[in-house]
Design a protein around this motif. Sequence first.
Motif, PDB file in Angstrom:
ATOM      1  N   PHE A  19      33.891  -0.649 -51.852  1.00 48.12           N
ATOM      2  CA  PHE A  19      33.649   0.681 -52.418  1.00 48.12           C
ATOM      3  C   PHE A  19      32.179   1.098 -52.345  1.00 48.12           C
ATOM      4  N   ALA A  20      31.265   0.131 -52.398  1.00 48.23           N
ATOM      5  CA  ALA A  20      29.842   0.475 -52.370  1.00 48.23           C
ATOM      6  C   ALA A  20      29.463   1.190 -51.086  1.00 48.23           C
ATOM      7  N   ILE A  21      30.141   0.852 -49.998  1.00 45.78           N
ATOM      8  CA  ILE A  21      29.908   1.521 -48.715  1.00 45.78           C
ATOM      9  C   ILE A  21      30.891   2.658 -48.512  1.00 45.78           C
ATOM     10  N   ALA A  22      32.144   2.446 -48.897  1.00 46.13           N
ATOM     11  CA  ALA A  22      33.206   3.409 -48.585  1.00 46.13           C
ATOM     12  C   ALA A  22      33.038   4.730 -49.330  1.00 46.13           C
ATOM     13  N   ILE A  23      32.618   4.700 -50.598  1.00 41.81           N
ATOM     14  CA  ILE A  23      32.514   5.937 -51.372  1.00 41.81           C
ATOM     15  C   ILE A  23      31.442   6.870 -50.816  1.00 41.81           C
ATOM     16  N   PRO A  24      30.199   6.404 -50.610  1.00 41.50           N
ATOM     17  CA  PRO A  24      29.212   7.340 -50.047  1.00 41.50           C
ATOM     18  C   PRO A  24      29.550   7.822 -48.647  1.00 41.50           C
ATOM     19  N   LEU A  25      30.105   6.941 -47.811  1.00 41.31           N
ATOM     20  CA  LEU A  25      30.476   7.375 -46.464  1.00 41.31           C
ATOM     21  C   LEU A  25      31.653   8.349 -46.503  1.00 41.31           C
ATOM     22  N   GLN A  28      30.293  11.631 -47.524  1.00 41.37           N
ATOM     23  CA  GLN A  28      29.554  12.192 -46.395  1.00 41.37           C
ATOM     24  C   GLN A  28      30.490  12.909 -45.429  1.00 41.37           C
ATOM     25  N   HIS A  29      31.673  12.362 -45.206  1.00 38.13           N
ATOM     26  CA  HIS A  29      32.660  13.025 -44.349  1.00 38.13           C
ATOM     27  C   HIS A  29      33.055  14.384 -44.930  1.00 38.13           C
ATOM     28  N   VAL A  30      33.216  14.449 -46.250  1.00 42.96           N
ATOM     29  CA  VAL A  30      33.584  15.708 -46.887  1.00 42.96           C
ATOM     30  C   VAL A  30      32.449  16.716 -46.762  1.00 42.96           C
ATOM     31  N   LEU A  31      31.222  16.277 -46.972  1.00 41.70           N
ATOM     32  CA  LEU A  31      30.077  17.182 -46.859  1.00 41.70           C
ATOM     33  C   LEU A  31      29.954  17.746 -45.449  1.00 41.70           C
ATOM     34  N   ALA A  32      30.282  16.925 -44.439  1.00 40.56           N
ATOM     35  CA  ALA A  32      30.151  17.354 -43.053  1.00 40.56           C
ATOM     36  C   ALA A  32      31.155  18.447 -42.687  1.00 40.56           C
ATOM     37  N   MET A  33      32.312  18.453 -43.346  1.00 42.95           N
ATOM     38  CA  MET A  33      33.354  19.418 -42.983  1.00 42.95           C
ATOM     39  C   MET A  33      33.581  20.505 -44.014  1.00 42.95           C
ATOM     40  N   PHE A  34      32.917  20.417 -45.166  1.00 46.95           N
ATOM     41  CA  PHE A  34      33.263  21.258 -46.307  1.00 46.95           C
ATOM     42  C   PHE A  34      33.155  22.752 -45.984  1.00 46.95           C
ATOM     43  N   VAL A  35      32.028  23.159 -45.422  1.00 43.24           N
ATOM     44  CA  VAL A  35      31.815  24.580 -45.161  1.00 43.24           C
ATOM     45  C   VAL A  35      32.780  25.094 -44.107  1.00 43.24           C
ATOM     46  N   SER A  36      32.947  24.334 -43.020  1.00 46.59           N
ATOM     47  CA  SER A  36      33.856  24.752 -41.947  1.00 46.59           C
ATOM     48  C   SER A  36      35.288  24.855 -42.453  1.00 46.59           C
ATOM     49  N   ILE A 333      37.739   4.642 -45.439  1.00 52.06           N
ATOM     50  CA  ILE A 333      36.601   5.466 -45.841  1.00 52.06           C
ATOM     51  C   ILE A 333      37.005   6.933 -45.870  1.00 52.06           C
ATOM     52  N   VAL A 334      37.705   7.368 -44.824  1.00 56.25           N
ATOM     53  CA  VAL A 334      38.155   8.758 -44.750  1.00 56.25           C
ATOM     54  C   VAL A 334      39.223   9.026 -45.807  1.00 56.25           C
ATOM     55  N   THR A 335      40.025   8.016 -46.134  1.00 52.66           N
ATOM     56  CA  THR A 335      41.018   8.166 -47.207  1.00 52.66           C
ATOM     57  C   THR A 335      40.326   8.504 -48.528  1.00 52.66           C
ATOM     58  N   ILE A 336      39.213   7.859 -48.812  1.00 49.78           N
ATOM     59  CA  ILE A 336      38.459   8.153 -50.040  1.00 49.78           C
ATOM     60  C   ILE A 336      37.941   9.585 -50.005  1.00 49.78           C
ATOM     61  N   GLY A 337      37.449  10.033 -48.845  1.00 49.68           N
ATOM     62  CA  GLY A 337      37.021  11.422 -48.708  1.00 49.68           C
ATOM     63  C   GLY A 337      38.165  12.383 -48.945  1.00 49.68           C
ATOM     64  N   ALA A 338      39.357  12.032 -48.469  1.00 55.47           N
ATOM     65  CA  ALA A 338      40.539  12.891 -48.664  1.00 55.47           C
ATOM     66  C   ALA A 338      40.887  13.012 -50.138  1.00 55.47           C
ATOM     67  N   LEU A 339      40.758  11.929 -50.881  1.00 50.64           N
ATOM     68  CA  LEU A 339      41.039  11.982 -52.323  1.00 50.64           C
ATOM     69  C   LEU A 339      40.045  12.897 -53.030  1.00 50.64           C
ATOM     70  N   PHE A 340      38.782  12.892 -52.585  1.00 52.83           N
ATOM     71  CA  PHE A 340      37.780  13.786 -53.152  1.00 52.83           C
ATOM     72  C   PHE A 340      38.157  15.244 -52.876  1.00 52.83           C
ATOM     73  N   LEU A 341      38.660  15.525 -51.666  1.00 56.48           N
ATOM     74  CA  LEU A 341      39.118  16.877 -51.337  1.00 56.48           C
ATOM     75  C   LEU A 341      40.290  17.294 -52.219  1.00 56.48           C
ATOM     76  N   LEU A 342      41.193  16.346 -52.490  1.00 55.66           N
ATOM     77  CA  LEU A 342      42.333  16.647 -53.368  1.00 55.66           C
ATOM     78  C   LEU A 342      41.862  17.078 -54.750  1.00 55.66           C
ATOM     79  N   LEU A 343      40.900  16.374 -55.297  1.00 55.56           N
ATOM     80  CA  LEU A 343      40.385  16.718 -56.623  1.00 55.56           C
ATOM     81  C   LEU A 343      39.754  18.110 -56.612  1.00 55.56           C
ATOM     82  N   CYS A 344      38.985  18.406 -55.571  1.00 57.85           N
ATOM     83  CA  CYS A 344      38.374  19.742 -55.463  1.00 57.85           C
ATOM     84  C   CYS A 344      39.435  20.826 -55.340  1.00 57.85           C
ATOM     85  N   GLY A 345      40.508  20.520 -54.612  1.00 59.74           N
ATOM     86  CA  GLY A 345      41.562  21.511 -54.405  1.00 59.74           C
ATOM     87  C   GLY A 345      42.341  21.841 -55.650  1.00 59.74           C
TER      88      GLY A 345
END
Length: 450
Positions: A19-25, A28-36, A333-345
Amino acid sequence: MSELMTREQARDPDYFPGFAIAIPLGIQHVLAMFVSNMTPAIIVAGAAGFGYGSKDPSAMIYLIQMSMLFAGIATLIQTIGVGPAGARLPLVQGTSFAFLPVMIPIVAGQGPAAIGALMTAALCGGLVHTALSFFVGRIRFALPPIVTGLVVLMIGLSLMRIGVQYAAGGVSVQGSAAYGAGESWLLAGVVVVVTLGFSFYGRGIGSSAAVLIGLIAGYVAAAALGKVSLAPIGNADWVMLPSPFHFGFAVSASAIAGFVLMGFISAIESIGAVSAICEGTAQRPATDRELIGATCADGVGTAIGAVFGAMPNTSFSQNVGLIAITGVMSRHIVTIGALFLLLCGLAPKVGAAIITIPIEVLGGGVIVMFGMVASAALSILSEVDWSQRNMLIFGVALSVAVGLELEPGAVAHLPTTLRILATSGVLPAAVIAVVLNLVVPHPVKELAAA
């Protein structure tokens, strides 16, 4: 690549680095695609007439929320897999720009009711896309770089006008003294300059989220000028659950035809994303299972999202580039980013915060994004052998597509469905290029050289 994992582990999609690596990465995936990811919903809402400046922003907030929620769900389908759907690779799904040239003329000035026709069309297109995924290998021959590059170029060219309109103050003030004011261009310019600065000189998250940082800088500048109102955030609920057929159910032949045809292009986009990840990071060719799973997830994600009011989705190329930079291919890592997107949604205050961004600020970001779409097209077209045959195919398709988009009255006597498709820019370019590429023979000397 982290020193805490070996090269073989970094290339393994099933490896979890902790998690120490997976959460920030993942973030980062969410930040890279968020605006688009959120921009197409804002553009469609504006075209329909309930975007910036509307008295009731609830419909626009809902579109934004669904874009985040179902980008997360579609990404989970890709990374975890559901039956045949999902490549089980670190593919980030997001709302596709490719469908915008088809969607905008369909909803223009029609209000929220027109979104129902888009969602019905997206549902149909997603189902066709899902079926098409099992035949992707057989249709690739009809979509060489000269076709896919032209289509991507037309997407960028078709949308550049929107970026300039937003930067000048938006369609709602077009024709007034406020349109094109120096203050508007100043805010858009701040976004562009900061974005370029972080893209060129930033490292890590600073580079991958350059557009988001640019928007934040423009937002701060707009707030200093008194152009930001936080009222929508206070009025928004804390939780929003998706509702089936939120915008109704309506059949539009032009919308369905457009979504089905654009599904072919979206499928090739996903094939390219899978190939780039496997060949660039894992240094192996993509398997048929991965290619089928990726395109199937596109279709399934689009169809499910359409039921609840989400725009069609596809694999995001900027996140493929991010994987190449980090060298870490873990799908978890991307799965963790997807969960963050779910919470935002599920949190409408996030969507409400997004619509407080002044349209001029968003315009600066859109100018950069659509310019990058066109630049990506040039990269694809660099692979083309520019023989006289290919130059003529490209030139004729481009000339007709751009000409009809600039002068839609030239086909005013066509039925409504055909008129909308013919003036979309993207579809006529794709159809003409595909047909000509299939029927025009190669010169004898080219065949001999091959």
